[in-house]
Design a protein around this motif. Structure first.
Motif, mmCIF file in Angstrom:
data_model
loop_
_atom_site.group_PDB
_atom_site.id
_atom_site.type_symbol
_atom_site.label_atom_id
_atom_site.label_comp_id
_atom_site.label_asym_id
_atom_site.label_seq_id
_atom_site.Cartn_x
_atom_site.Cartn_y
_atom_site.Cartn_z
ATOM 1 N N TRP A 106 0.842 -1.190 0.000
ATOM 2 C CA TRP A 106 0.000 0.000 0.000
ATOM 3 C C TRP A 106 0.882 1.246 0.000
ATOM 4 O O TRP A 106 1.846 1.334 0.751
ATOM 5 C CB TRP A 106 -0.925 -0.001 1.220
ATOM 6 N N CYS A 107 0.548 2.202 -0.836
ATOM 7 C CA CYS A 107 1.320 3.436 -0.960
ATOM 8 C C CYS A 107 1.345 4.162 0.379
ATOM 9 O O CYS A 107 0.288 4.376 0.996
ATOM 10 C CB CYS A 107 0.711 4.321 -2.053
ATOM 11 N N GLU A 108 2.537 4.553 0.810
ATOM 12 C CA GLU A 108 2.683 5.235 2.093
ATOM 13 C C GLU A 108 2.076 6.632 2.096
ATOM 14 O O GLU A 108 1.765 7.166 3.147
ATOM 15 C CB GLU A 108 4.164 5.313 2.489
ATOM 16 N N GLU A 109 1.895 7.212 0.911
ATOM 17 C CA GLU A 109 1.350 8.571 0.867
ATOM 18 C C GLU A 109 -0.129 8.606 0.524
ATOM 19 O O GLU A 109 -0.888 9.309 1.164
ATOM 20 C CB GLU A 109 2.152 9.419 -0.129
ATOM 21 N N SER A 110 -0.533 7.854 -0.500
ATOM 22 C CA SER A 110 -1.919 7.923 -0.944
ATOM 23 C C SER A 110 -2.797 6.838 -0.334
ATOM 24 O O SER A 110 -4.016 6.970 -0.317
ATOM 25 C CB SER A 110 -1.993 7.816 -2.469
ATOM 26 N N ASP A 112 -3.197 4.036 -1.693
ATOM 27 C CA ASP A 112 -3.637 3.209 -2.810
ATOM 28 C C ASP A 112 -2.753 1.972 -2.933
ATOM 29 O O ASP A 112 -1.612 1.968 -2.474
ATOM 30 C CB ASP A 112 -3.563 3.999 -4.128
ATOM 31 N N ILE A 114 -0.060 -0.379 -4.390
ATOM 32 C CA ILE A 114 1.138 -0.144 -5.207
ATOM 33 C C ILE A 114 1.028 -0.929 -6.508
ATOM 34 O O ILE A 114 1.433 -0.451 -7.555
ATOM 35 C CB ILE A 114 2.413 -0.522 -4.425
ATOM 36 N N THR A 126 7.659 1.635 -1.917
ATOM 37 C CA THR A 126 6.798 2.152 -0.847
ATOM 38 C C THR A 126 5.705 3.066 -1.386
ATOM 39 O O THR A 126 4.810 3.443 -0.642
ATOM 40 C CB THR A 126 7.622 2.944 0.188
ATOM 41 N N CYS A 127 5.804 3.415 -2.672
ATOM 42 C CA CYS A 127 4.830 4.321 -3.279
ATOM 43 C C CYS A 127 4.278 3.726 -4.565
ATOM 44 O O CYS A 127 4.976 3.000 -5.268
ATOM 45 C CB CYS A 127 5.478 5.669 -3.617
ATOM 46 N N CYS A 128 3.041 4.079 -4.871
ATOM 47 C CA CYS A 128 2.461 3.676 -6.148
ATOM 48 C C CYS A 128 3.130 4.486 -7.263
ATOM 49 O O CYS A 128 3.832 5.466 -7.011
ATOM 50 C CB CYS A 128 0.946 3.880 -6.136
ATOM 51 N N VAL A 131 2.419 8.428 -7.343
ATOM 52 C CA VAL A 131 3.130 9.188 -6.310
ATOM 53 C C VAL A 131 4.624 9.223 -6.614
ATOM 54 O O VAL A 131 5.274 10.265 -6.478
ATOM 55 C CB VAL A 131 2.845 8.616 -4.909
ATOM 56 N N GLN A 132 5.177 8.088 -7.058
ATOM 57 C CA GLN A 132 6.601 8.052 -7.404
ATOM 58 C C GLN A 132 6.906 9.024 -8.538
ATOM 59 O O GLN A 132 7.918 9.731 -8.506
ATOM 60 C CB GLN A 132 7.027 6.635 -7.790
#
Length: 144
Positions: A106-110, A112, A114, A126-128, A131-132
């Motif tokens: 799971w994306c650490e920011e959104s 959502d 990955i 760590t990000c989708c 986000v990346q």
């Protein structure tokens, strides 16, 4: 399919991972697949680090300055590679911790997913992708 693959405790195959339904995202079997993949990568990196240690301990001195410089350059390059691998080991340990605490995949920011294909390519992500891409665009704008 054979019985081993269908056994509840058997690890999923790559084909099964790619063919999994969206509702199976980060199921116990998928998490076991990524845990095994991360542990295998960690073991490979640790073995390489051990080999480097043995290699550096076997350092042979040579009276020829050119040969000595060449050996030192080889060792410096090897240590740089191992430093990158050490950083990768840290990322692997963090990913394994995320598996244990239920945040892996799971994306650490959104928040959502990955995505399986991204995690197969980069199990420590760590990000989708979205986000990346935002992070990379920001870095380019800031001149990093």
């Amino acid at each position: 399919m054979n019985q081993i693959t269908n056994a509840p405790d058997a690890l999923l195959t790559l084909a099964e991972m790619l063919a999994a339904a969206a509702g199976d995202y980060m199921s116990a079997r998928q998490l076991a697949f990524f845990r095994a993949r991360l542990c295998q990568e960690r073991d490979t990196l640790l073995a390489a680090a051990s080999e480097t240690t043995r290699h550096l301990q076997d350092f042979v001195t040579t009276p020829d300055p050119a040969d000595r410089a060449s050996l030192e350059e080889d060792h410096t390059l090897e240590l740089r590679v191992r430093d990158r691998e050490r950083k990768q080991l840290h990322k692997i340990d963090e990913a394994l911790a995320r598996i244990e605490n239920g945040r892996y995949g799971w994306c650490e920011e959104s928040g959502d997913p990955i995505g399986i294909s991204r995690l197969l390519a980069r199990p420590t992500a760590t990000c989708c992708v979205e986000v990346q891409n935002q992070h990379e665009s920001l870095r380019k704008r800031c001149g990093e």
